[in-house]
Scaffold this motif. Structure first.
Motif, PDB file in Angstrom:
ATOM      1  N   LEU A 586      56.925  -4.829  13.887  1.00  0.00           N
ATOM      2  CA  LEU A 586      58.117  -4.892  13.050  1.00  0.00           C
ATOM      3  C   LEU A 586      59.338  -4.598  13.896  1.00  0.00           C
ATOM      4  O   LEU A 586      59.501  -3.492  14.409  1.00  0.00           O
ATOM      5  N   ALA A 589      65.384  -5.283  11.295  1.00  0.00           N
ATOM      6  CA  ALA A 589      65.661  -6.403  10.395  1.00  0.00           C
ATOM      7  C   ALA A 589      66.960  -7.089  10.782  1.00  0.00           C
ATOM      8  O   ALA A 589      67.923  -6.451  11.207  1.00  0.00           O
ATOM      9  N   VAL A 610      61.200  -9.511  -1.279  1.00  0.00           N
ATOM     10  CA  VAL A 610      60.893  -8.942   0.035  1.00  0.00           C
ATOM     11  C   VAL A 610      61.860  -7.794   0.297  1.00  0.00           C
ATOM     12  O   VAL A 610      63.080  -7.951   0.186  1.00  0.00           O
ATOM     13  N   GLU A 612      63.088  -5.007   3.086  1.00  0.00           N
ATOM     14  CA  GLU A 612      63.102  -4.587   4.484  1.00  0.00           C
ATOM     15  C   GLU A 612      63.955  -3.329   4.591  1.00  0.00           C
ATOM     16  O   GLU A 612      65.011  -3.239   3.963  1.00  0.00           O
ATOM     17  N   GLU A 614      64.909   0.405   7.070  1.00  0.00           N
ATOM     18  CA  GLU A 614      64.761   1.356   8.167  1.00  0.00           C
ATOM     19  C   GLU A 614      65.067   2.727   7.583  1.00  0.00           C
ATOM     20  O   GLU A 614      66.159   2.979   7.088  1.00  0.00           O
ATOM     21  N   THR A 641      54.289  -0.733   7.572  1.00  0.00           N
ATOM     22  CA  THR A 641      55.249   0.273   8.027  1.00  0.00           C
ATOM     23  C   THR A 641      54.935   0.641   9.474  1.00  0.00           C
ATOM     24  O   THR A 641      53.775   0.586   9.899  1.00  0.00           O
ATOM     25  N   ARG A 654      60.157   1.705  10.057  1.00  0.00           N
ATOM     26  CA  ARG A 654      60.513   0.343   9.672  1.00  0.00           C
ATOM     27  C   ARG A 654      59.519  -0.139   8.625  1.00  0.00           C
ATOM     28  O   ARG A 654      58.320   0.084   8.752  1.00  0.00           O
ATOM     29  N   ARG A 656      58.441  -3.432   6.019  1.00  0.00           N
ATOM     30  CA  ARG A 656      58.588  -4.779   5.443  1.00  0.00           C
ATOM     31  C   ARG A 656      57.547  -4.893   4.341  1.00  0.00           C
ATOM     32  O   ARG A 656      56.347  -4.775   4.589  1.00  0.00           O
ATOM     33  N   GLU A 658      56.305  -6.761   0.489  1.00  0.00           N
ATOM     34  CA  GLU A 658      56.436  -7.685  -0.632  1.00  0.00           C
ATOM     35  C   GLU A 658      56.340  -6.832  -1.886  1.00  0.00           C
ATOM     36  O   GLU A 658      55.346  -6.120  -2.085  1.00  0.00           O
TER      37      GLU A 658
END
Length: 803
Positions: A586, A589, A610, A612, A614, A641, A654, A656, A658
């Protein structure tokens, strides 16, 4: 007073009945014609007997029939249900009149259920007992004062309309007791045509609801529904029961196997299996119509007293475009079935998850507008179907409702070939279609035994889809499954796994029964036949084998069989290919950050997005973000993560993910950040936890599968590996906020989550967390595992015992 003799009565009935039965057996008189002729015969004979007994117009007496004769459905050996009505006067003549009527009937050998009452007494008794009330709705005049019978019949209908609202619950309970005692006609080798679920007694309930003007048989006429309507279904059951009387030579309600072939021939079927299939279809139609009619009746009953001035029932949102109103699942006002491909499955899932039936009006709207699944559909179909199947036992009635409404064919058109198909094996207690749904329910109990519970549920649903044709059902089933997987938008690798398991779904059981389960050569043979050593595929095969066996019938999955299968699975485990999950890659972003470095964008389809982010604060910050999302009704479907050291700047996670919402768009990231800043307040944190708890209580079904948690330590021989780190593996039923709780448990144990991969498959999760900083004290990893397991949803004790 003149009287007809018993011998004369007996001779007249015997001669008439014998001639009619001979004509029916010769198939010159069909079952319906036989019932009509038998009714006319008994009307004539009873009319003559009543006249000889002085029961004539002006006498103050009336002979009335109910039951089969009252409905003009007299079978060859049916009992006679009669009532002698009198106007309350002529008490001196009552005994003599009754004796002149009943004694010849008794002496002739007829089986009769009889009573002597005034119309008022009949109505008083009907007001107290629902069974009597139902029978009184069928009263028909035979002889004597027709006004007495009219008074009883019209009074019964008027009284029934007045009391149906107060008697409905009692009636429903009686139906449930009867069904539990007699079982479902569709799934009994020797069905009870009269008292079984979907039988003639159920059909009479529809007549009673129609008499009260609260529902009728047309309530279940859904455009495109399979098979016959309720009236046609009732006629088939009557025809089968008539045939059973003919070949059995006496009054019978249970279609025993010894008579099934003869009844089938009498009714022009090729064999007893063809009859069983039609009988299953008819009984399921009647059961569906009865249940739908009762629900419609509840809604049609006028509210009284204070309830009458209250506003209409509130509409509680259940999913996007789906709400609850009046105890039923209905469409939201803005829902458009013709424009929303997945609305049908969302309605079904909401019904199963919340235990609320779908309304008749909603079924009709879906039947009118819901599209069939297209070829090469998006992942949305697969996801929604898995969510429905993952509800386990709750999905059975919902799928039955969709099937009887013609809607299930829009999801699985291949289902038509196995609908109501009887099994040729005596050990199977269900029809093929119902068996597959039962296997799904059993598979939910094994969902945590596999890494891909979604694929297990799909395998369970279609494993016998190739039956009923003149081909090996495993090979044909694999071909059909390939088409189904493509239509569900499944990735190619997943589709290969499902097709392979369907093709070989009998392999494991046959091998375990015929070979040495502890012999490595046996395991090698399985993998050669299977054509792969892929662990997920092997897990699916083992779990499906058990679910299939458990769903076949009682006593099929024995302790000995369980032991042999477990031994073979252990032997095979040494030969499977394992692929250890690795850390996600990852990067920071792209694009401008929106408040607290959280970005939310549209995902693959509606209700999917989605996220994203930090996140500062290490594992604690990650747990807090997940808590806020759960409190705001946002569920993590898939997530990755990664913990990143920032040198003197500290560390970040970090993320990402769904994410999914039940309805609407997710919260603005600014509001998420606002909640994060407020978490320093214990009051705010407690409020968010309370929201999550409330969602867990209101919006989720009970766990079906036992949770599995284990720790895989890092490789101590690998250079640079930390002995206090490793993989925490979790398989569990899902619930709102579960990932936040697990990472919070790691935080509470002083353990860092270096990276994680979380996946949700309908009602189940399969998560991997790479953790570090486990205590050096003995049992550190065991305590972490125990802490995580303690928070996971677990089945009720009864479900654990059944496992």
């Amino acid at each position: 007073m003149a009287s007809i003799s018993a011998e004369e009565l007996k001779g007249e009935l015997a001669a008439g009945r014998s001639g009619l039965i001979d004509s029916a057996l010769a198939r010159t008189l069909d079952p319906q014609g036989l019932r009509s002729a038998m009714t006319e015969l008994f009307d004539l004979v009873l009319g003559r007997l009543a006249t000889h007994a002085g029961i004539v117009p002006g006498s103050g007496f009336a002979l009335c029939a109910f039951g089969g004769l009252g409905r003009r459905e007299m079978l060859p050996y049916s009992d006679l249900d009669l009532v002698l009505l009198y106007d309350g006067g002529r008490a001196g003549e009552l005994q003599a009149t009754a004796d002149a009527l009943w004694y010849p009937l008794w002496d002739s050998g007829l089986s009769i259920d009889h009573s002597v009452r005034t119309p008022e007494q009949c109505l008083a008794l009907a007001a107290e007992e629902p069974k009597v009330a139902l029978s009184m709705l069928e009263v028909r005049h035979i002889a004597g004062e027709s006004s007495l019978c009219d008074k009883a019949a019209s009074g019964a209908r008027t009284a029934w309309r007045k009391v149906v609202h107060s008697k409905l619950d009692e009636l429903v309970e009686q139906i449930a007791v009867r069904r539990r005692r007699s079982g479902a006609i569709a799934h009994r080798t020797e069905p009870d045509l009269k008292y079984g679920e979907g039988g003639l007694r159920d059909a009479q309930i529809l007549d009673a609801l129609a008499a009260a003007n609260v529902a009728n048989e047309a309530i279940a006429v859904i455009p495109g529904g399979p098979g016959r309507g309720a009236l046609e279904a009732r006629k088939l059951l009557l025809d089968v029961r008539t045939g059973l009387h003919l070949v059995g030579g006496k009054p019978r309600d249970i279609l025993h196997a010894q008579f099934a072939a003869d009844v089938a021939r009498l009714l022009h079927y090729d064999d007893r299996f063809a009859l069983a299939r039609d009988l299953s279809n008819a009984s399921r139609t009647i059961a569906f119509a009865t249940d739908l009619g009762i629900r419609t009746a509840r809604g049609a009953i006028p509210r009284r007293g204070i309830a009458a001035i209250r506003r209409a029932p509130a509409r509680r949102p259940l999913a996007e475009g789906v709400v609850e109103q009046g105890g039923e699942v209905v469409l939201a006002r803005g829902a458009r079935p013709e424009r929303d491909d997945s609305l049908l499955l969302r309605v079904a899932t909401a019904s199963a998850r919340h235990g609320i039936p779908i309304s008749a009006g909603t079924l009709r709207r879906l039947a009118d507008g819901a599209p069939s699944l297209r070829n090469e559909s998006s992942q949305v179909y697969h996801d929604n179907l898995v969510s429905l199947l993952g509800t386990g036992e709750a999905a059975i009635d919902v799928i039955e409702t969709l099937d009887r409404s013609g809607l299930w064919d829009r999801i699985l058109p291949e289902w038509a070939a196995v609908r109501d198909l009887p099994s040729r094996s005596a050990v199977h207690v269900f029809t093929v279609d119902r068996h597959q749904v039962q296997v799904v329910a059993e598979a939910t109990r094994l969902a945590t035994d596999v890494s891909r519970p979604d694929l297990l549920l799909i395998c369970a649903l279609v494993h016998d889809i190739g039956k009923g044709r003149r081909r090996d059902h495993c090979e044909l089933g694999a071909e059909l499954t390939s088409v189904i997987c493509a239509r569900l938008g499944m990735p190619e690798r997943d589709a290969e796994r499902v097709v392979t398991v369907v093709r070989h779904h009998l392999l494991f059981a046959k091998t375990a029964a015929s070979r040495d389960a502890a012999d490595p050569a046996t395991a090698e043979e399985i993998f050669v036949r299977l054509g792969t050593r892929d662990r997920p595929t092997f897990e699916l095969l083992v779990a499906l084998t058990e679910a299939d066996s458990r769903a076949t019938g009682p006593g099929v999955w024995t302790p000995w069989k369980a032991h042999v299968h477990s031994t073979l699975a252990t032997t095979c485990s040494a030969f499977v290919d394992d692929v250890a999950p690795g850390a996600p890659e990852l990067s920071a972003a792209d694009g401008p950050a929106v408040t607290a470095n959280i970005r939310i964008s549209k995902g693959a389809y509606a209700t999917r997005y989605v996220l994203e982010a930090e996140i500062d604060g290490g594992t604690g910050g990650l747990a807090d973000v997940l808590l806020v999302l759960a409190a705001r009704g946002i569920e993590v479907v898939q997530a990755q993560t990664l913990r990143v050291e920032q040198g003197e700047a500290g560390e970040i996670h970090r993320v990402r993910a769904e994410i999914s919402t039940l309805f609407g768009t997710p919260s603005d990231p600014a509001l998420v950040a606002q909640d994060l800043r407020a978490l320093s307040s214990s009051t705010v944190r407690s409020r968010l936890h309370s929201k999550v708890d409330r969602r867990q209580q209101e919006a989720w079904t009970a766990a079906r599968a036992s949770p599995r948690v284990w720790f895989e330590p890092g490789d101590r021989e690998e250079a640079g590996s930390d002995p206090r780190s490793g993989l925490l593996r979790v398989r569990s039923a899902d619930r709102p906020g579960l990932l936040a709780e697990m990472i919070g448990a790691c935080r509470a144990a002083g353990v860092e989550v270096e990276w994680s991969r979380a996946e949700t498959f309908g009602e189940f999760v399969a998560d991997t967390l790479h953790v570090s900083g486990i205590s050096d004290a003995p049992g550190g990893s065991e305590r972490l595992v125990a802490a995580v397991r303690a928070m996971l949803p677990s089945p009720l004790p009864e479900a654990e015992e059944n496992r």
